[in-house]
Scaffold this active site. Structure first.
Site, short mmCIF file in Angstrom:
data_model
loop_
_atom_site.label_atom_id
_atom_site.label_comp_id
_atom_site.label_asym_id
_atom_site.label_seq_id
_atom_site.Cartn_x
_atom_site.Cartn_y
_atom_site.Cartn_z
N GLU A 133 54.84 134.18 30.29
CA GLU A 133 54.90 132.71 30.25
C GLU A 133 54.39 131.97 31.49
O GLU A 133 55.00 131.01 31.96
CB GLU A 133 56.36 132.28 29.99
CG GLU A 133 56.93 132.86 28.73
CD GLU A 133 58.41 132.52 28.50
OE1 GLU A 133 59.00 131.81 29.33
OE2 GLU A 133 58.95 132.97 27.49
N GLU A 240 58.49 138.91 19.89
CA GLU A 240 59.83 138.30 19.87
C GLU A 240 60.06 137.51 18.58
O GLU A 240 60.66 136.46 18.56
CB GLU A 240 60.04 137.40 21.09
CG GLU A 240 59.75 138.09 22.41
CD GLU A 240 60.04 137.24 23.62
OE1 GLU A 240 60.72 136.20 23.47
OE2 GLU A 240 59.61 137.58 24.73
O1 LIG Z 1 60.73 129.97 22.85
C1 LIG Z 1 60.87 129.54 24.11
C2 LIG Z 1 60.93 128.16 24.39
C3 LIG Z 1 61.07 127.75 25.70
C4 LIG Z 1 61.16 128.67 26.70
C5 LIG Z 1 61.10 130.03 26.40
C6 LIG Z 1 60.93 130.44 25.11
C7 LIG Z 1 60.88 131.89 24.75
N1 LIG Z 1 61.17 132.79 25.84
C8 LIG Z 1 61.69 134.07 25.38
C9 LIG Z 1 63.00 133.83 24.75
C10 LIG Z 1 64.09 134.53 25.02
C11 LIG Z 1 64.14 135.43 26.18
O2 LIG Z 1 65.15 136.43 26.03
C12 LIG Z 1 62.78 136.11 26.36
O3 LIG Z 1 62.81 136.96 27.48
C13 LIG Z 1 61.71 135.06 26.57
O4 LIG Z 1 60.46 135.73 26.66
#
Ligand SMILES: Oc1ccccc1CN[C@@H]1C=C[C@@H](O)[C@H](O)[C@H]1O
Length: 331
Positions: A133, A240
């Site tokens: 990210e 994910e």
């Molecule tokens: O969908 C999002 C919206 C805003 C910020 C981050 C995300 C997703 N970010 C994910 C979500 C959960 C965490 O456990 C993961 O490590 C991360 O990669």
């Protein structure tokens, strides 16, 4: 989950089928995970904060627990994640006197972390989300502002991949991000990975987090993102996947159960999504859900705290939902 057709078995000629797990769910969802999945990712236990809470302290117990669960059950393991702006301890960016560290110090600390972690799990973890990210969601802004970027400049990204590759030349190294199908962000992710490849940075794949919902992203946007990333000659992992029953801006908190129409719509979405993944299985080598069943999801607290969601193929009792049957039927 006990005697239904094994999901990973029916997809084995297309891609691995994975689930995010944690020390609780490898117990509470043990039967479901070991029957239907052939890959796991640690939900939180392999993040910087979990592994390396202070400069001279590494904590491996929970990650080791997940690794031995995976080994005992013949599950592949994706490592998540080495360099990220979230769930990263503040000590990393500061000297003893509290001032910000300089670029060399931060990169040395990053290298120590990556060397230590990748060496420990060499041979047990076949793929890493090396960087997570770093692309901005803000229109017109390329990289997300962060202490990594402020202190080390954008070279921290390529350095992470170089350090990881030196530590384990066999590991598959991924860049991972969300909102990956939004055209504007897609083009920034594409630009970043293309730039890394053009500098011969060792990067082998792009992780599409795929935190989707009943309406968005459109199948057209998903298809265009897969094609754009695939054109870089990298592997694609869906890392994910969940299909929230609420759109991001829908903050309703009145439901104690999903509505019938939500479950019908979700089954349709999952069938369409997996049909698309199969279409691109030449490039997509792993599809991981960010959990295994509706009894536990990070979406129970994001973006609305303490609001139940039902994003998976299996219900709160680990029984197959309509979504499971539709995904299985097109395998
Ligand atoms: O969908 C999002 C919206 C805003 C910020 C981050 C995300 C997703 N970010 C994910 C979500 C959960 C965490 O456990 C993961 O490590 C991360 O990669």
């Amino acid at each position: 989950s006990n005697n239904y057709p094994k999901l990973y078995h029916d997809y084995k000629e297309h891609f691995l089928i994975g689930a995010a797990v944690n020390p609780k769910t490898i117990i509470s969802q043990h039967e479901l995970i070991t029957r239907h999945f052939n890959s796991v990712t640690a939900e939180n236990e392999m993040k910087f904060l979990s592994f390396h809470p202070s400069e001279n302290q590494y904590t491996f117990d929970q990650a080791d627990q997940l690794i031995s669960f995976a080994k005992q059950n013949g599950l592949n393991v994706r490592g998540h994640t080495l360099v990220w702006h979230n769930q990263t301890p503040e000590w990393l960016f500061h000297s003893q006197d509290g001032s910000l560290v300089d670029r060399e110090t931060l990169l040395a600390r990053m290298k120590d972390h990556i060397d230590t972690i990748i060496t420990r799990y060499k041979g047990d973890i076949y793929a890493w989300d090396v960087v997570n990210e770093v692309i901005s969601d803000k229109v017109g802004e390329f990289l997300r502002p962060s202490k990594w970027l402020d202190i080390a400049g954008e070279e921290f990204i390529e350095k992470a991949f170089l350090y990881a590759h030196e530590a384990d030349p066999e590991a598959l190294l991924f860049y991972n991000d969300y909102n990956e199908s939004v055209p504007e962000k897609r083009e920034k992710i594409y630009k970043l990975v293309k730039s890394l490849k053009s500098k011969d940075v060792p990067i082998h794949g792009i992780g599409l987090q795929a935190h989707w919902n009943l309406e968005t992203p459109s199948l057209d946007h998903i298809r265009k993102a897969i094609e754009r990333y695939a054109s870089l000659n990298v592997q694609l992992h869906i890392t994910e996947l969940d299909v929230s029953v609420f759109n991001y801006e829908d903050k309703r908190t009145d439901l104690k159960y999903p509505t019938e129409e939500m479950m019908i719509r979700q089954a349709e979405r999952y069938e369409q999504i997996f049909y698309l993944f199969k279409d691109y299985s030449e490039y997509i080598t792993s599809v991981t859900f960010w959990g295994a069943a509706d009894d536990y999801t990070w979406l129970d607290n994001f973006p609305v705290r303490n609001r139940k969601n039902w994003p998976f193929l299996f219900d709160i009792d680990h029984n197959p939902k309509q979504s499971y049957w539709r995904v299985l039927d097109i395998a």
